[in-house]
Design an enzyme around this catalytic site. Structure first.
Site, mmCIF file in Angstrom:
data_model
loop_
_atom_site.group_PDB
_atom_site.id
_atom_site.type_symbol
_atom_site.label_atom_id
_atom_site.label_comp_id
_atom_site.label_asym_id
_atom_site.label_seq_id
_atom_site.Cartn_x
_atom_site.Cartn_y
_atom_site.Cartn_z
ATOM 1 N N LYS A 1 57.770 52.879 49.905
ATOM 2 C CA LYS A 1 58.207 52.624 51.290
ATOM 3 C C LYS A 1 59.285 53.622 51.732
ATOM 4 O O LYS A 1 60.393 53.242 52.127
ATOM 5 C CB LYS A 1 58.713 51.188 51.449
ATOM 6 N N ARG B 1 51.532 37.445 41.410
ATOM 7 C CA ARG B 1 51.730 36.269 40.556
ATOM 8 C C ARG B 1 50.454 35.575 40.104
ATOM 9 O O ARG B 1 50.374 35.163 38.939
ATOM 10 C CB ARG B 1 52.696 35.296 41.244
#
Ligand code: C5P
Length: 250
Positions: A73, A226
């Site tokens: 980013k 996750r």
């Protein structure tokens, strides 16, 4: 039956080098990797740099054809972002993120540098993806930064700007897929986090979608963390998610 390439990028969200290396081997090694790619983020890269990437995601595992998404980013003046790109192309990332709000000239400088460095190192040019509006920002947050547009209009505006500046795609939430696909065309890469397989815990993802829904709406790649790395069997979990996304040969 036509085989869909595996769109799943596993977010390896740990700064523990050996844990990252083990997870990557588990899901990416072998003749049939369970994922289409690996995402390593800012935290990992700031902690371990290029040597950490080479350790956790070594060439023999890369050789399986699994992609590498380096989620940095970047956001700075054009010259400095180009310098950031220059520093990482040797690692042959498949995707690198930069903030579209850095503006047209910043994005163009990044694209140009990515091309030049890829030629220098004889690697495929990394695809540059624009980050539009962070999903942590709501309308009031945008307003406080002087942006009066509503978030979904701002996402669209920045994605279109990114495409005009030569970026290959954007990161977007599942709820932005349809609009971005419509306005940015069929070849624009849409890399989509916020994905939860059927029946799994949402964690802190408030408006998650299933892999199938996201792909059907036009997502190119799905970022899943996750539900893979916290599973008892990460490889089996990744394979099941890929099948949910329509991949039939994992
Ligand atoms: O564990 P989970 O599947 O939620 O991980 C999703 C990954 O995508 C994380 O690396 C997270 O930082 C990233 N991400 C996200 N939502 C966004 C942008 C990025 O979940 N809006």
């Amino acid at each position: 039956m036509r085989t869909r390439s595996n769109p799943i990028y596993c977010a390896v969200d740990t700064v523990d080098l050996s844990e990252a290396a083990k997870l990557i081997r588990t899901i990416a090694e072998g003749s049939r990797p369970a994922v289409g790619g690996i995402k390593l983020g800012l935290e990992f890269f700031l902690a371990h740099g290029a040597p950490g990437v080479r350790y956790a995601f070594p060439a023999p595992v890369r050789a399986t054809g699994v992609g590498f998404f380096l989620d940095l980013k970047l956001h700075d003046i054009p010259n400095t972002v180009a310098g950031g790109i220059r520093a990482v192309v040797e690692l042959a990332p498949t995707f690198i993120t930069i903030h579209a709000s850095g503006g047209r000239e910043m994005m163009k400088a990044a694209v140009e540098e990515a091309g030049a460095q890829a030629a220098k190192y004889n690697v495929p040019r990394p695809k540059l993806l624009g980050v539009t509006v962070l999903t942590s920002l709501d309308r009031a947050d945008l307003e406080a930064t002087g942006v009066s547009a509503n978030p979904s209009d701002q996402v669209l505006r920045l994605a279109v700007l990114a495409r005009e500046a030569g970026l290959d795609g954007a990161i977007c939430s599942p709820h932005e897929i349809a609009a971005l696909r419509k306005h940015c065309g069929p070849d624009f890469v849409l890399m989509v986090p916020g994905i939860r397989p059927v029946g799994s815990a949402a964690n802190d993802q408030k408006r998650a979608m299933t892999p199938r829904q996201a792909v059907d709406l036009g997502a190119t790649n799905l970022v899943v963390g996750r539900p893979i790395y916290q599973a008892a069997d990460p490889r089996a979990a990744a394979e099941a998610i890929a099948r949910e996304a329509g991949v039939n040969d994992v």
